[in-house]
Structure formats: C-alpha cells, structure tokens
Design a protein around this motif. Structure first.
Motif, PDB file in Angstrom:
ATOM      1  N   UNK A 187     -60.259  38.123  -4.965  1.00  0.00           N
ATOM      2  CA  UNK A 187     -60.089  38.034  -6.416  1.00  0.00           C
ATOM      3  C   UNK A 187     -61.421  37.795  -7.130  1.00  0.00           C
ATOM      4  N   UNK A 188     -62.346  37.128  -6.445  1.00  0.00           N
ATOM      5  CA  UNK A 188     -63.666  36.866  -7.034  1.00  0.00           C
ATOM      6  C   UNK A 188     -64.593  38.081  -6.957  1.00  0.00           C
ATOM      7  N   UNK A 189     -64.217  39.055  -6.139  1.00  0.00           N
ATOM      8  CA  UNK A 189     -65.071  40.232  -5.961  1.00  0.00           C
ATOM      9  C   UNK A 189     -64.262  41.513  -6.165  1.00  0.00           C
ATOM     10  N   UNK A 190     -63.796  41.726  -7.399  1.00  0.00           N
ATOM     11  CA  UNK A 190     -62.973  42.922  -7.650  1.00  0.00           C
ATOM     12  C   UNK A 190     -63.827  44.169  -7.887  1.00  0.00           C
ATOM     13  N   UNK A 191     -63.345  45.295  -7.422  1.00  0.00           N
ATOM     14  CA  UNK A 191     -63.946  46.581  -7.802  1.00  0.00           C
ATOM     15  C   UNK A 191     -63.162  47.149  -8.979  1.00  0.00           C
ATOM     16  N   UNK A 192     -61.844  46.947  -8.914  1.00  0.00           N
ATOM     17  CA  UNK A 192     -60.955  47.306 -10.018  1.00  0.00           C
ATOM     18  C   UNK A 192     -59.823  46.283 -10.018  1.00  0.00           C
ATOM     19  N   UNK A 193     -58.844  46.481 -10.858  1.00  0.00           N
ATOM     20  CA  UNK A 193     -57.773  45.494 -10.985  1.00  0.00           C
ATOM     21  C   UNK A 193     -57.057  45.251  -9.660  1.00  0.00           C
TER      22      UNK A 193
END
Length: 228
Positions: free
Chosen positions: A103-109
C-alpha cells in the motif's frame, strides 16, 4: 480495498483461471466422502488470494493472512507442526507486513510498484533463510513432526517466498511454486493416512498453476512499469 472492484479488475483469462480453480476445488469437496468445511473454505480463500497477488493487488495479501490462519489450524490437526508454525508464525505476519509495504508503494490503485533485488539483498535473504531453516529443523524434530525432511524444505521455500513478496519481487512466485510442490508431496503422504486431506492435494496443485501464472504476470507488469 474493495473485493468487488478487485475481482472485476481481473482480465478474462484471470477470471477464467480463478473461476476454474474455485469450481475444481468445489468438485473435489463434493466428491470427497470425508468432507471438511474448514479445508474447503481455506482453499477457496487461498486461491482467491493468489489470483489477486498475481495482479499485484494488496487485497491478496489480506486474504493470505486469513488463509495462513486457517491453514495453520488444518496443519495442526495432522501434526504438521512445521506447516502450522510456518504459516502462523512467519507467513501470516510477513503477509500482514506485505499489505503495508504494497500500500505504501503503489504503481496504480490496484497494482503494487515492483522492486529490484540486488546482490546485497539476495545475500542477506539467503543468510536469513539458512538461519531460519536451521532453527526450525530442531523445533520440528523436537515435536516429532511427520515427514521431517519435506517439512524442513517447506520452511525454506515459504520463508523465501514470503520475504520476496514483502520486497515486491516477481521471484516470490518462483519460491511459492517450489513450496507448492513440496506441499503436494506432504499432503499426498497425509492422505494415505486420512483421505480427508485429498482436498489439500488438489488445493496445492491449483496453487501451483496460479503461482506459475503469477510469476509470468509480474514479469509482464514489471516490463510495463519500466517502460512507463
């Protein structure tokens, strides 16, 4: 995190893979004369976790925590203490940490951003795997764990798979695939003593198929993320 959105985010192939897995597990449950609802629910949650993990969706790790708890209970009933300790004491906590890191390293939702493993990370990871395996071997031997050799190998593959998941590396799926093979052997041996565990054999055969797809899809996602 929204389960409905996560499922609708699956491609047609992924939806077919998930539904096919659920149907096979359900058929296995129905035809098994020794039905066990706990086994059934655990396998359905587990395979759902894997298809969402293959998408890089953090909800998959939430489901992995739930699966780990249920699987730990199942393993305890057959005295597979290595599996119980591994999933309750290692896989579940690392999956919980993975929820946070994803969750701390999202690329997209609904997709985690990939990371790269360097030599330093691999060295530390392998060293930790050796230490964890060595410690758990003596714990499992003390408790008289059945099929000790395979149970010990499962410790190593589970640790590497869980750690690589937290580190957001596609190689997590390789080690989960290896772990699936070990667990197929373990539960085949268990099924010789109690047919109720045939459903767990089918569970990990299906898990193996899903983990192989997970590796393929993560490599595809990494290429896309790097091109972006």
């Amino acid at each position: 995190m929204n389960f409905k959105k996560s499922i609708t985010n699956l491609s047609k192939y992924e939806m077919a893979l998930w539904l096919g897995s659920v149907i096979l597990l359900t058929i296995t449950f129905i035809i098994n004369p020794n039905k066990d609802l706990l086994n059934y629910f655990a396998t359905i949650i587990g395979v759902t976790s894997l298809i969402l993990n293959a998408k890089g969706d953090a909800l998959g790790q939430v489901l992995m925590v739930i699966f780990s708890v249920l699987y730990g209970i199942i393993a305890f009933r057959f005295r597979y203490y290595g599996e119980m300790i591994t999933y309750l004491g290692m896989t579940a906590p690392i999956a919980a940490l993975s929820v946070i890191t994803w969750l701390k390293n999202p690329y997209s939702e609904r997709e985690v951003k990939m990371s790269h493993m360097n030599m330093k990370k691999w060295t530390v990871l392998i060293f930790c795997a050796i230490i964890v395996t060595w410690i758990f071997y003596y714990i499992l031997r003390f408790f008289g764990t059945p099929n000790l050799a395979f149970s010990t190998i499962s410790i190593t593959t589970s640790f590497l798979a869980s750690a690589l998941t937290m580190l957001r590396s596609p190689y997590y799926a390789i080690f989960y695939s290896l772990n699936d093979i070990v667990l197929i052997v373990l539960w085949v041996l268990a099924s010789f003593e109690n047919p109720i565990y045939y459903s767990m054999v089918m569970c990990f055969v299906i898990f193996l198929i899903n983990d192989i797809y997970g590796f393929y899809n993560w490599l595809k996602m990494r290429r896309r993320q790097e091109e972006w």
